[in-house]
Design a protein around this motif. Structure first.
Motif, PDB file in Angstrom:
ATOM      1  N   VAL A   1      73.492  -6.460  40.121  1.00 17.94           N
ATOM      2  CA  VAL A   1      72.610  -5.369  40.547  1.00 17.94           C
ATOM      3  C   VAL A   1      72.529  -4.294  39.463  1.00 17.94           C
ATOM      4  O   VAL A   1      71.438  -3.800  39.129  1.00 17.94           O
ATOM      5  N   ILE A   2      73.664  -3.946  38.875  1.00 17.75           N
ATOM      6  CA  ILE A   2      73.670  -2.925  37.809  1.00 17.75           C
ATOM      7  C   ILE A   2      72.835  -3.396  36.622  1.00 17.75           C
ATOM      8  O   ILE A   2      72.016  -2.650  36.069  1.00 17.75           O
ATOM      9  N   GLY A   3      73.029  -4.654  36.218  1.00 15.95           N
ATOM     10  CA  GLY A   3      72.255  -5.193  35.102  1.00 15.95           C
ATOM     11  C   GLY A   3      70.769  -5.195  35.384  1.00 15.95           C
ATOM     12  O   GLY A   3      69.952  -4.847  34.517  1.00 15.95           O
ATOM     13  N   LEU A   4      70.396  -5.582  36.602  1.00 15.42           N
ATOM     14  CA  LEU A   4      68.974  -5.600  36.974  1.00 15.42           C
ATOM     15  C   LEU A   4      68.376  -4.194  36.967  1.00 15.42           C
ATOM     16  O   LEU A   4      67.255  -3.988  36.494  1.00 15.42           O
ATOM     17  N   VAL A   5      69.113  -3.219  37.498  1.00 15.42           N
ATOM     18  CA  VAL A   5      68.624  -1.835  37.521  1.00 15.42           C
ATOM     19  C   VAL A   5      68.414  -1.323  36.099  1.00 15.42           C
ATOM     20  O   VAL A   5      67.375  -0.720  35.774  1.00 15.42           O
ATOM     21  N   LEU A   6      69.386  -1.564  35.216  1.00 16.46           N
ATOM     22  CA  LEU A   6      69.264  -1.114  33.821  1.00 16.46           C
ATOM     23  C   LEU A   6      68.079  -1.771  33.134  1.00 16.46           C
ATOM     24  O   LEU A   6      67.374  -1.147  32.335  1.00 16.46           O
ATOM     25  N   ASN A   7      67.854  -3.049  33.442  1.00 14.70           N
ATOM     26  CA  ASN A   7      66.766  -3.785  32.809  1.00 14.70           C
ATOM     27  C   ASN A   7      65.405  -3.331  33.327  1.00 14.70           C
ATOM     28  O   ASN A   7      64.501  -3.005  32.562  1.00 14.70           O
ATOM     29  N   LEU A   8      65.271  -3.297  34.655  1.00 15.95           N
ATOM     30  CA  LEU A   8      63.960  -3.033  35.257  1.00 15.95           C
ATOM     31  C   LEU A   8      63.525  -1.583  35.110  1.00 15.95           C
ATOM     32  O   LEU A   8      62.324  -1.291  35.091  1.00 15.95           O
ATOM     33  N   THR A   9      64.481  -0.661  35.016  1.00 17.62           N
ATOM     34  CA  THR A   9      64.129   0.754  34.836  1.00 17.62           C
ATOM     35  C   THR A   9      63.910   1.119  33.374  1.00 17.62           C
ATOM     36  O   THR A   9      63.425   2.211  33.069  1.00 17.62           O
ATOM     37  N   GLY A  10      64.278   0.213  32.477  1.00 16.08           N
ATOM     38  CA  GLY A  10      64.126   0.483  31.060  1.00 16.08           C
ATOM     39  C   GLY A  10      65.203   1.384  30.484  1.00 16.08           C
ATOM     40  O   GLY A  10      65.109   1.815  29.330  1.00 16.08           O
ATOM     41  N   LEU A  11      66.224   1.698  31.273  1.00 15.24           N
ATOM     42  CA  LEU A  11      67.289   2.575  30.786  1.00 15.24           C
ATOM     43  C   LEU A  11      68.098   1.920  29.675  1.00 15.24           C
ATOM     44  O   LEU A  11      68.492   2.569  28.705  1.00 15.24           O
ATOM     45  N   GLY A  12      68.371   0.621  29.846  1.00 11.16           N
ATOM     46  CA  GLY A  12      69.147  -0.086  28.834  1.00 11.16           C
ATOM     47  C   GLY A  12      70.579   0.405  28.744  1.00 11.16           C
ATOM     48  O   GLY A  12      71.048   1.177  29.591  1.00 11.16           O
ATOM     49  N   LEU A  13      71.251  -0.019  27.687  1.00 11.05           N
ATOM     50  CA  LEU A  13      72.643   0.356  27.461  1.00 11.05           C
ATOM     51  C   LEU A  13      72.778   1.112  26.150  1.00 11.05           C
ATOM     52  O   LEU A  13      72.191   0.714  25.139  1.00 11.05           O
TER      53      LEU A  13
END
Length: 307
Positions: free
Chosen positions: A175-187
């Motif tokens: 879920v964390i990975g999907l949120v970072l990916n789909l929101t464009g926040l990235g790492l």
């Protein structure tokens, strides 16, 4: 020959884990902590990193995810068919066959993907984990909640099932990975490097844990349900995915990643779930031991077939 040699490091790590346990170099009691480290930190770190940086738009637009879900549905249907047409199959044994047919061991799959096809296959596999982990856990917990025979005091009901799923570290990491990916926040770069380092450790530590969990005495626990479990995986499940994948025209790396989901052994945590929720845990352990030994020589054959 190169594909066989690519499997050799995996086999040696599995054997190393087994040797460390049986010789007492790492006592049996300490392996639970190592397994927990991999399950709660290393694999989740790899999942967050891989999913956050994956090109999900390309994956979502293609047939890879539908192919995965189709085969999972077919494996669930096969388990229910066995229950319907096998009068002597007990409910706890049915729940184990359901788990065996749908759960999969990420440790072996991730290492095999890295060895045979590199980062591309690893990305496909990370996406497969993000898509299937929640679905698989919900389905298995529901089946065990209905047909399992839990010990006294074990949690029951929809709330208990949902809590088990939501507190699963692999679900949380997906879920964390999907949120970072789909929101464009990235790492941030420093965090991406940290997670990448932890993810690399996950592959080797996971294989050591697989070896430590091998119990050769279980190889002689032959029974009709055990053979049924081996027919589901590694025979029926990968065959179905290969047929569907070729029909959809999947790319080689995607084909390998998807087939690995259904060729590798069932997840070891299914044994714990079976014990806690009234499944046939001993049957699960016997099938899992056979699956682990059978899948290793089959991995290079699969790679040669699809790459």
């Amino acid at each position: 020959m190169s594909l066989i040699l690519a499997t050799l490091p995996m086999l040696l790590l599995v054997l190393a884990g087994y040797t460390l346990r049986v010789t007492g170099t790492i006592p049996q009691a300490q392996w639970a902590g190592i397994d927990t480290l991999a399950f709660r930190l290393l694999i989740p770190a790899m999942l967050v990193h891989s999913i956050a940086e994956a090109n999900l738009a390309e994956v979502a637009a293609g047939p890879f995810v539908p192919a995965l879900l189709m085969v999972l549905a077919l494996m669930a249907a096969a388990a229910f068919a066995l229950r319907a047409f096998w009068p002597g199959l007990s409910d706890p044994s049915f729940t184990t066959l359901f788990q065996i047919g749908t759960r999969w061991n990420a440790f072996i799959a991730l290492t095999a993907a890295q060895q045979f096809a590199g980062p591309e296959a690893l990305t496909w596999l990370a996406v497969a984990m993000a898509v299937t982990i929640v679905v698989i856990n919900l389905a298995n917990i529901a089946v065990l909640g209905i047909w399992g025979r839990p010990p006294e005091g074990a949690p029951r009901g929809a709330a208990g099932m949902l809590r088990v799923v939501l507190t699963n570290p692999l679900v949380q990491a997906s879920v964390i990975g999907l949120v970072l990916n789909l929101t464009g926040l990235g790492l941030p770069d420093f965090l991406a490097v940290t997670l990448d380092l932890a993810g690399r450790a996950a592959l080797s530590v996971g294989l050591l844990c697989v070896g430590a969990g091998l119990m050769p005495r279980r190889l002689f626990s032959a029974s009709a349900p055990m053979w049924a479990g081996l027919a589901l995986r590694p025979v029926l499940a990968p065959s179905l995915f290969l047929a569907i994948g070729w029909g959809f025209g999947l790319a080689p790396a995607a084909m390998l990643a998807g087939a690995l989901v259904f060729l590798v052994p069932a997840a070891a945590n299914g044994y714990i779930v079976a014990r806690q929720m009234g499944g046939d845990a001993e049957l699960y352990a016997a099938i899992l031991t056979w699956q682990t030994l059978l899948c290793l020589p089959l991995l290079p054959l699969l790679a040669a077939l699809v790459l």
